[in-house]
Enzyme design. Structure first.
Site, PDB file in Angstrom:
ATOM      1  N   LYS A  59      -7.523 -11.426  -3.907  1.00 50.96           N
ATOM      2  CA  LYS A  59      -7.744 -11.477  -5.142  1.00 50.96           C
ATOM      3  C   LYS A  59      -8.140 -13.163  -5.644  1.00 50.96           C
ATOM      4  CE  LYS A  59      -5.916  -7.394  -6.861  1.00 50.96           C
ATOM      5  NZ  LYS A  59      -5.387  -6.613  -7.490  1.00 50.96           N
ATOM      6  N   LYS A  79     -13.033   0.794  -1.399  1.00 52.62           N
ATOM      7  CA  LYS A  79     -12.064   1.907  -2.151  1.00 52.62           C
ATOM      8  C   LYS A  79     -12.543   1.886  -3.674  1.00 52.62           C
ATOM      9  CE  LYS A  79      -8.237  -0.398  -3.838  1.00 52.62           C
ATOM     10  NZ  LYS A  79      -6.931  -0.265  -4.559  1.00 52.62           N
ATOM     11  N   LYS A  83     -10.348  -0.509 -10.160  1.00 53.81           N
ATOM     12  CA  LYS A  83     -10.606  -0.718 -11.581  1.00 53.81           C
ATOM     13  C   LYS A  83     -11.450  -1.794 -11.869  1.00 53.81           C
ATOM     14  CE  LYS A  83      -5.607   0.110 -12.606  1.00 53.81           C
ATOM     15  NZ  LYS A  83      -4.791  -0.585 -11.342  1.00 53.81           N
TER      16      LYS A  83
HETATM   17  P1  ADP Z   1      -6.968  -0.951  -8.261  1.00 59.02           P
HETATM   18  O1  ADP Z   1      -7.291  -1.497  -7.114  1.00 59.02           O
HETATM   19  O2  ADP Z   1      -7.995  -0.039  -9.037  1.00 59.02           O
HETATM   20  O3  ADP Z   1      -6.838  -2.291  -9.385  1.00 59.02           O
HETATM   21  P2  ADP Z   1      -4.151  -0.771  -8.143  1.00 59.02           P
HETATM   22  O4  ADP Z   1      -4.291  -2.033  -6.996  1.00 59.02           O
HETATM   23  O5  ADP Z   1      -3.612  -1.363  -9.557  1.00 59.02           O
HETATM   24  O6  ADP Z   1      -5.740  -0.371  -8.381  1.00 59.02           O
HETATM   25  O7  ADP Z   1      -3.373   0.268  -7.664  1.00 59.02           O
HETATM   26  C1  ADP Z   1      -2.475   1.212  -8.221  1.00 59.02           C
HETATM   27  C2  ADP Z   1      -2.021   2.175  -7.147  1.00 59.02           C
HETATM   28  O8  ADP Z   1      -3.339   2.955  -7.321  1.00 59.02           O
HETATM   29  C3  ADP Z   1      -1.813   1.656  -5.884  1.00 59.02           C
HETATM   30  O9  ADP Z   1      -0.464   2.508  -5.409  1.00 59.02           O
HETATM   31  C4  ADP Z   1      -2.882   2.097  -4.922  1.00 59.02           C
HETATM   32  O10 ADP Z   1      -2.278   2.418  -3.678  1.00 59.02           O
HETATM   33  C5  ADP Z   1      -3.588   3.266  -5.837  1.00 59.02           C
HETATM   34  N1  ADP Z   1      -4.949   3.219  -5.620  1.00 59.02           N
HETATM   35  C6  ADP Z   1      -5.690   2.262  -6.195  1.00 59.02           C
HETATM   36  N2  ADP Z   1      -6.968   2.520  -5.804  1.00 59.02           N
HETATM   37  C7  ADP Z   1      -6.855   3.659  -4.933  1.00 59.02           C
HETATM   38  C8  ADP Z   1      -8.016   4.524  -4.280  1.00 59.02           C
HETATM   39  N3  ADP Z   1      -9.247   4.285  -4.385  1.00 59.02           N
HETATM   40  N4  ADP Z   1      -7.688   5.570  -3.673  1.00 59.02           N
HETATM   41  C9  ADP Z   1      -6.186   5.945  -3.358  1.00 59.02           C
HETATM   42  N5  ADP Z   1      -5.235   5.280  -4.208  1.00 59.02           N
HETATM   43  C10 ADP Z   1      -5.578   4.118  -4.756  1.00 59.02           C
END
Ligand code: ADP
Ligand code: TRP
Length: 370
Positions: free
Chosen positions: A119, A229, A232
């Site tokens: 990050k 992946k 957000k």
């Molecule tokens: P982001 O990467 O979008 O900021 P977070 O890191 O806040 O998401 O992740 C929150 C939860 O959602 C975690 O438990 C993560 O494993 C799940 N998650 C985030 N992105 C994905 C994805 N693309 N596919 C499956 N699970 C996800």
């Protein structure tokens, strides 16, 4: 003896997307169904974790509640007496314990945390765009450097406090958060060695995986860049289906999903990740097995036909979920939230007090503690 505690948190720094829903929210709802009555389930919103990177603070408060509604709409039963929902910042013991724990955490171990490293790097690359730039096009536009907050650095310490305050043995998290749970375990054991049995350490990684009952977590890829992946982060709006997307927005994103030039549909994450991602979304949203979906599509040549089917199922899913979110009873949810915050504050304060006594901030005899 009380029930063993299962604890997990989902940040609310932005709106949830399809990846969060399928990868984190649904598994949590399933977990509640599977273990109803057997465990205490703490599902909280780590709102203090939300701005270790820059966000729109004007939206945070509302976003927290909107995201909680998604849990309820997804099937989380908030009437279950063993399930507790709460906002981290409403229980001050989280912040207080974080400070104490930070004095027993080492800079070395914190700087090895992958999330911090990754990050911190993203932050450096993407800051300076109009969206993040508070001065909007004035002196900072175009600058691709920004100081990294110390909050991002001690993020895992706050997470350790979240877990240790409630003695949670089971912490189901995504792949990217496992290292933080291990850090929590190490820290708890270190503190126990120094101060006696202060904390219940979370179980180790292997046991956590066993508990979660899944060797490979679901990972939805970005529609634009299927090597990565779905996320957000602001850099990829076209690759991310957010749960409030209107049908035409979602359709547009699916129809313009990046695929490949093979011309034949295969479920192959290495060679055709874009297509595999679409097939995966189709299977998860239709609640069919991946094999069943693959049997229907593999070998066909029309990518457009596949994309249209995915767009349709995504739109049906979004319409249904959005209606459920709109129908969540706000009053009932807020009452549950406030009641649970009172109940959890008692537990958290109890743990904090034991720690304060152990580290010498409070006298040993409880009657003299003031
Ligand atoms: P982001 O990467 O979008 O900021 P977070 O890191 O806040 O998401 O992740 C929150 C939860 O959602 C975690 O438990 C993560 O494993 C799940 N998650 C985030 N992105 C994905 C994805 N693309 N596919 C499956 N699970 C996800
Ligand atoms: N750090 C987690 C994430 O980004 C959210 C979180 C905060 C959490 N505190 C926690 C998860 C405690 C489990 C337990 O996804």
């Amino acid at each position: 003896m009380g029930k063993e505690v299962v604890l997990t948190g989902l940040r609310s720094n932005a709106e949830f997307h399809l990846g969060n829903y399928l990868g984190a929210i649904l598994p949590m709802v399933e977990l509640q169904k599977k273990h109803a009555g057997q465990y205490q389930l703490n599902m909280f919103i780590p709102d203090l974790h939300s701005f270790t990177m820059p966000i729109d603070h004007g939206k945070l408060y509302e976003q927290t509640h909107q995201n909680l509604k998604v849990f309820v709409a997804a099937g989380l039963d908030i009437d279950q007496p063993d399930t507790f929902i709460y906002r981290q910042s409403y229980i001050p013991a989280h912040s207080e314990l974080t400070w104490i724990l930070s004095c027993f955490s080492n800079i070395g171990e914190l700087s090895r945390m992958t999330q911090f490293k990754e990050k911190a790097q993203t932050f450096t690359e993407f800051i300076g765009t109009e969206e993040f730039n508070p001065t909007k096009g004035k002196d900072m536009t175009g600058i691709r450097r920004q100081p990294i907050s110390s909050g991002l650095f001690i993020y895992p310490v706050l997470m350790a406090a979240d877990i240790l305050l409630y003695g949670a043995k089971w912490v189901p998290v995504g792949e990217d958060q496992r290292q933080h749970v291990e850090f929590t375990r190490d820290l708890a054991i270190r503190m126990n060695n120094k101060f006696g049995d202060l904390f219940i350490p979370p179980e180790d990684n292997a046991k956590q995986m066993e508990f979660a009952g899944r060797s490979e977590p679901v990972r939805i890829r970005s529609l634009r860049n299927p090597e990565k992946k779905m996320s957000k982060s602001i850099e990829d709006p076209a690759g991310t289906i957010v749960l409030s997307d209107r049908p035409e927005e979602a359709t547009q994103k699916v129809l313009s999903a990046t695929t490949d030039s093979a011309g034949v549909i295969n479920y192959n994450w290495e060679k055709q990740p874009g297509i595999a991602n679409l097939l995966q979304i189709l299977a998860l949203l239709s609640e069919k097995s991946q094999d069943e979906v693959n049997a229907q599509w593999v070998g066909k040549s029309s990518y457009n036909e596949l994309k249209s089917s995915v767009a349709e199922i995504v739109n049906n899913f979004l319409a249904d979920l959005q209606e459920k979110v709109a129908n969540v009873n706000d009053e009932v949810m807020m009452k549950k939230l406030r009641d649970d915050e009172v109940a959890m504050s008692k537990i958290a304060d109890g743990t904090l007090q034991r720690v304060q006594i152990a580290v010498g901030l409070r006298p040993k005899a409880p009657q003299a503690s003031q």
